[in-house]
Structure formats: C-alpha cells, structure tokens
Design an enzyme around this catalytic site. Structure first.
Site, PDB file in Angstrom:
ATOM      1  N   THR A 244       1.574  -0.059   6.229  1.00 61.99           N
ATOM      2  CA  THR A 244       1.347  -0.975   5.109  1.00 61.99           C
ATOM      3  C   THR A 244       1.610  -2.391   5.627  1.00 61.99           C
ATOM      4  OG1 THR A 244       2.051  -1.622   2.876  1.00 61.99           O
ATOM      5  CG2 THR A 244       3.734  -0.682   4.270  1.00 61.99           C
ATOM      6  N   GLY A 245       1.007  -3.358   4.983  1.00 64.61           N
ATOM      7  CA  GLY A 245       1.194  -4.745   5.426  1.00 64.61           C
ATOM      8  C   GLY A 245      -0.133  -5.469   5.421  1.00 64.61           C
TER       9      GLY A 245
ATOM     10  N   THR B 233       0.845  -1.198   0.000  1.00 65.42           N
ATOM     11  CA  THR B 233       0.000   0.000   0.000  1.00 65.42           C
ATOM     12  C   THR B 233       0.874   1.239   0.000  1.00 65.42           C
ATOM     13  OG1 THR B 233      -1.633  -1.131   1.341  1.00 65.42           O
ATOM     14  CG2 THR B 233      -1.622   1.272   1.487  1.00 65.42           C
TER      15      THR B 233
ATOM     16  N   GLY C  69      -3.529  -5.962   6.418  1.00 64.85           N
ATOM     17  CA  GLY C  69      -4.534  -5.124   7.060  1.00 64.85           C
ATOM     18  C   GLY C  69      -5.194  -5.782   8.253  1.00 64.85           C
TER      19      GLY C  69
ATOM     20  N   ARG D 155     -13.946  -7.175   0.671  1.00 65.68           N
ATOM     21  CA  ARG D 155     -12.974  -7.175   1.772  1.00 65.68           C
ATOM     22  C   ARG D 155     -12.336  -5.779   1.895  1.00 65.68           C
ATOM     23  NH1 ARG D 155      -7.350  -5.791   2.273  1.00 65.68           N
ATOM     24  NH2 ARG D 155      -6.452  -6.954   3.993  1.00 65.68           N
ATOM     25  N   VAL D 156     -12.254  -5.280   3.107  1.00 71.45           N
ATOM     26  CA  VAL D 156     -11.607  -3.993   3.345  1.00 71.45           C
ATOM     27  C   VAL D 156     -10.496  -4.192   4.363  1.00 71.45           C
ATOM     28  CG1 VAL D 156     -11.939  -1.641   4.201  1.00 71.45           C
ATOM     29  CG2 VAL D 156     -13.732  -2.720   2.820  1.00 71.45           C
ATOM     30  N   GLY D 157      -9.316  -3.653   4.055  1.00 70.58           N
ATOM     31  CA  GLY D 157      -8.185  -3.777   4.978  1.00 70.58           C
ATOM     32  C   GLY D 157      -8.053  -2.548   5.846  1.00 70.58           C
ATOM     33  N   ASP D 158      -6.840  -2.298   6.316  1.00 68.55           N
ATOM     34  CA  ASP D 158      -6.597  -1.196   7.250  1.00 68.55           C
ATOM     35  C   ASP D 158      -6.524   0.173   6.565  1.00 68.55           C
ATOM     36  OD1 ASP D 158      -4.156  -2.273   6.031  1.00 68.55           O
ATOM     37  OD2 ASP D 158      -3.207  -0.588   7.065  1.00 68.55           O
TER      38      ASP D 158
HETATM   39  N1  GLY Z   1      -2.618  -2.926   3.999  1.00 70.39           N
HETATM   40  C1  GLY Z   1      -3.475  -3.084   2.914  1.00 70.39           C
HETATM   41  C2  GLY Z   1      -4.518  -4.066   3.094  1.00 70.39           C
HETATM   42  O1  GLY Z   1      -4.391  -4.980   3.913  1.00 70.39           O
HETATM   43  O2  GLY Z   1      -5.511  -3.980   2.396  1.00 70.39           O
END
Ligand code: GLY
Length: 318
Positions: free
Chosen positions: A201-202, A150, A204, A178-181
């Site tokens: 980043t990483g 990211t 989520g 799906r939604v990450g961080d």
């Molecule tokens: N860090 C981005 C995600 O997990 O979507």
C-alpha cells in the site's frame, strides 16, 4: 498452520470474519475475498469500495486484484465504477486463461453480464470530503494527492495454499482513468504457494518502480524471512527513490510465507497492519522504522477505538 495479514487497522473486522473460515480448514481464497469484501462494504473507510474517495471528476473508480499462488492464476479490474465488490470480480477473472485484467467500461460490461451487484459507490460523506478538499487545495495550495490507504491482504491456508488480494479507490483526486499499483500483479500483490505472498500500500506510482510484492516473494524464495524481505525491499526502494528523484512516496508492505511466518515494513510512521494465525489471535500492530529494523507494537484497545471514531466522526462542509 494458517495465517492472514493485511495492510492497515481497517482490515481487522474483515479478518475477524475470515478467521473461522481458515480455522475450519477453508481456503485462503475464500478468506481473502470475505475479508476484503467486508472492508469494501464498510462505508467509513474512504479509500476502499463503498465510500471510497472520488477522482477529480467526483467519480469513484475502483481497482482490485486477486492472485492464486498455487496455479499462479491472476485476475484484476481497474477504474471500474458502480460495482459493490471489485475483489469478487477480480477473483472471478482469475478463473480464465486469458482476459484476466479488465479496465473501465470493459470491466463493467463483464461484471454486469456475470450478475455482480451494482451499486452507486459515491456516498454523501465522500462528496463532502471531495468538496472540502477542493476548497482546501484552492485556499492553502496543498496537494490533493494524500490520505489514501489500500487494503492489501495475503493468506496461507491449512493446505499450504497462498493467495493475495487488493482493493482500493486509489489516490484521492486522481485523474479519471489513473491506475495505481493495486491491480498490477507483482507491484500491488504477488503469491506463490511454494514460497509466500506479499502485498503493498502507498503511492502506486512509486511502488510500481520497485515491483515490490514480487521482489519480496523472490527474496523470501532465497531464504529470507518475510520480515527481512519486507524491510529490505522497503528500505532499498526508499533509498533509491531519494537518491534518484529526491523524494520517495509512501511504501508499506506485508508478507507471509508457507509456514505462516509474517512480516511488515514501511517508510512512514503511520502504518498499521492486522494479522491472525493459527497460533495468534487477530492483532493490530503499529510499526516504525528504528535504524534498519521495523519495531512492531501491539495497538491498544484505545488506539483501535480512536481509529474508528476518527473515521466515523460527523463530517462538516468547510
Ligand atoms: N496504492 C494505491 C494506489 O496508488 O492507487
């Protein structure tokens, strides 16, 4: 003093575009939006914007967020399809008092009404990556959830105003919706102009367990330097996840404070970041954990070029 720092080497050229904005006394908000737009528009970065890798239904769903550290205004979009620059949509949402985070069809309706550029974000190259990954995972029984990065960016401008922004296509082969961080305020990003700003980043799903960006800013508020705060949050969460779950996903964090001091930490050996300040030209570092400290090393010209060559090399269907 001004400064800007972002996750990964991929942010370098975007930061090149933003340095003149900050040098001329422009705003951190414009600098972050410009730099992230550049990364979103570049087709060879396969986990942000155009050319971003698709979900398991071969659709590119994008997440982005923006936070203004002076007013604490926030804006975010998640699982948005077919718009060129999610960061600009997120920034525009930060101007309202309510309805700051929009997802899916609602985000697209808002973006359409506001006249944001529509674009099919699925490139031929991303389709090849998708088909290759489907084959690899069938033949080798490996996880499709790898190989994403990211762009997370934080900046302080010469007025002492701090801003954070993120943009991502999220995990390759994620489930639709799906939604990450990255669009989650506090996890993917946080900015407070009285202290500093951080972005992550990483993986989520694991970053959210530590609400890492807020935690870094909170620790900076207790007097820690950005470097100390990034290291503490990264290493503590890594340790906690291993103790409680047996495994920790990728965690990488960058941060900056009101003085333009910056920091970065990661629990992986492949993390790189790009940083420029009033006293430091735009520089890319790779970084590794040695004991309880991160050791940053300036990337060589050869390393910078190899990174781009690798991402731009012709891709063949397997
Ligand atoms: N860090 C981005 C995600 O997990 O979507």
């Amino acid at each position: 003093m001004w400064g800007i720092i972002a996750t990964w080497r991929m942010a370098k050229e975007g930061i090149d575009k933003s340095v003149p904005i900050l040098e001329k006394g422009g705003t951190a908000a414009d600098a972050v939006e410009e730099a992230i737009k550049y990364v979103e528009d570049f087709p060879f970065y396969k986990s942000v914007g155009y050319g971003g890798l698709p979900n398991e239904e071969m659709e590119v769903e994008l997440d982005a967020a923006f936070m203004d550290g002076a007013s604490l205004s926030i804006g975010a979009v998640a699982a948005i399809k077919d718009f060129a620059n999610p960061i600009s949509i997120a920034r525009s949402l930060s101007k309202y008092t309510v309805n700051n985070m929009l997802v899916g069809a609602g985000a697209e309706k808002y973006a359409r009404k506001q006249g944001f550029e529509r674009k099919n974000m699925l490139t031929d190259r991303a389709k090849i990556h998708y088909r290759n990954r489907v084959k690899e995972t069938q033949e080798m029984d490996i996880s499709p959830y790898s190989g994403h990065d990211t762009v997370g960016m934080v900046s302080v401008d010469s007025s002492g105003h701090l801003v954070a922004g993120t943009s991502t296509s999220g995990l390759f082969m994620k489930k639709a919706g799906r939604v990450g961080d990255s669009p989650i305020i506090g996890s993917g990003l946080y900015a407070d102009s009285s202290i500093g700003a951080a972005s992550a980043t990483g993986l989520g799903e694991d970053l959210m367990k530590g609400v890492v960006s807020y935690e870094v800013v909170r620790l900076m508020g207790t007097g820690m330097s950005p470097q100390e705060a990034c290291e503490k949050v990264t290493f503590d969460l890594d340790k906690k996840l291993i103790e409680r779950r047996g495994i920790a996903g990728d965690i990488s964090i960058v941060a900056i404070n009101t003085d333009g001091d910056w920091g970065a930490a990661a629990n992986i050996d492949t993390f790189s970041f790009s940083v420029a300040t009033a006293t430091q030209k735009n520089t890319v570092y790779t970084t590794k954990r040695v004991g309880n400290k991160m050791v940053h090393e300036e990337a060589s010209q050869e390393w910078l070029e190899d990174y781009l060559t690798e991402r731009m090399k012709p891709l063949e269907e397997k």
